[in-house]
Design an enzyme around this catalytic site. Sequence first.
Site, PDB file in Angstrom:
ATOM      1  N   HIS A 178       0.830  -1.227  -0.178  1.00  0.00           N
ATOM      2  CA  HIS A 178       0.064   0.246   0.071  1.00  0.00           C
ATOM      3  C   HIS A 178       0.817   1.306   0.084  1.00  0.00           C
ATOM      4  O   HIS A 178       2.239   1.290   0.176  1.00  0.00           O
ATOM      5  CB  HIS A 178      -0.957   0.001   1.210  1.00  0.00           C
ATOM      6  CG  HIS A 178      -0.280  -0.075   2.574  1.00  0.00           C
ATOM      7  ND1 HIS A 178       0.224   1.055   3.143  1.00  0.00           N
ATOM      8  CD2 HIS A 178       0.044  -0.864   3.479  1.00  0.00           C
ATOM      9  CE1 HIS A 178       1.037   0.604   4.276  1.00  0.00           C
ATOM     10  NE2 HIS A 178       0.783  -0.620   4.465  1.00  0.00           N
TER      11      HIS A 178
HETATM   12  P1  TYD Z   1      -1.455  -2.482   7.887  1.00  0.00           P
HETATM   13  O1  TYD Z   1      -0.876  -0.979   7.773  1.00  0.00           O
HETATM   14  O2  TYD Z   1      -2.055  -2.809   6.489  1.00  0.00           O
HETATM   15  O3  TYD Z   1      -0.366  -3.516   7.787  1.00  0.00           O
HETATM   16  P2  TYD Z   1       0.998  -3.820   6.920  1.00  0.00           P
HETATM   17  O4  TYD Z   1       1.453  -2.798   5.997  1.00  0.00           O
HETATM   18  O5  TYD Z   1       1.887  -4.154   7.902  1.00  0.00           O
HETATM   19  O6  TYD Z   1       0.679  -5.092   6.059  1.00  0.00           O
HETATM   20  O7  TYD Z   1      -2.223  -2.739   9.136  1.00  0.00           O
HETATM   21  C1  TYD Z   1      -2.886  -4.010   9.052  1.00  0.00           C
HETATM   22  C2  TYD Z   1      -4.147  -3.840  10.039  1.00  0.00           C
HETATM   23  O8  TYD Z   1      -3.624  -3.359  11.298  1.00  0.00           O
HETATM   24  C3  TYD Z   1      -5.184  -2.611   9.542  1.00  0.00           C
HETATM   25  O9  TYD Z   1      -6.066  -2.917   8.483  1.00  0.00           O
HETATM   26  C4  TYD Z   1      -5.797  -1.979  10.840  1.00  0.00           C
HETATM   27  C5  TYD Z   1      -4.698  -2.245  11.675  1.00  0.00           C
HETATM   28  N1  TYD Z   1      -3.738  -1.299  12.411  1.00  0.00           N
HETATM   29  C6  TYD Z   1      -4.111  -0.532  13.315  1.00  0.00           C
HETATM   30  O10 TYD Z   1      -5.196  -0.582  13.861  1.00  0.00           O
HETATM   31  N2  TYD Z   1      -3.367   0.714  13.604  1.00  0.00           N
HETATM   32  C7  TYD Z   1      -2.266   0.674  13.092  1.00  0.00           C
HETATM   33  O11 TYD Z   1      -1.531   2.006  13.443  1.00  0.00           O
HETATM   34  C8  TYD Z   1      -1.822   0.091  12.077  1.00  0.00           C
HETATM   35  C9  TYD Z   1      -0.402   0.385  11.275  1.00  0.00           C
HETATM   36  C10 TYD Z   1      -2.692  -0.930  11.628  1.00  0.00           C
END
Ligand code: TYD
Length: 151
Positions: A55
């Site tokens: 993303h």
């Molecule tokens: P995401 O940032 O998509 O993870 P990555 O980039 O590591 O694959 O986050 C995954 C899920 O975690 C997101 O859908 C909601 C939760 N989340 C939070 O609630 N707060 C946060 O600060 C982060 C980074 C994620």
Amino acid sequence: MKSTTIYDCSIIEIDKHHHDKGNISVVENGNTVNFDVKRIYYLYDVPGGESRGGHAHKDLYQFMIAASGSFDVILNDGELKRTISLNRPYRGLLIVPGIWRELENFSSGSVCLVLASLRYNESDYIRDYDQFKEYKKISKGNLNINQIEPK
Ligand code: TYD
């Protein structure tokens, strides 16, 4: 922050205080990083072979550190890609807004520590790669208009 490129992202050396009994590294607002830290999160227990990220963010700045172990960050601005291996707790990667990122090759027991400039906000995410490409294209269009010299 649509017109950023992978060259706006940089590796930053973090202060390291060496002691015989162990080391301390310090990150300070306005000193190590050029933003105020509003949120800290960390990724851990990532299963072998798994990848994360996939993303981009519209406004969020992040400073990413391999607090333990190692992993690779693939930065992509829609035109160019660059892979950064993070494997030292005293070296971090500043990721500016408008960059698609993927994290992979997590070593066993690794911890990805992230310092972020904003609190969590799902509307700051671009999770669809085609949408991301479109987002970056629009910025180039704007840039060209702005670059037209007045007669
Ligand atoms: P995401 O940032 O998509 O993870 P990555 O980039 O590591 O694959 O986050 C995954 C899920 O975690 C997101 O859908 C909601 C939760 N989340 C939070 O609630 N707060 C946060 O600060 C982060 C980074 C994620």
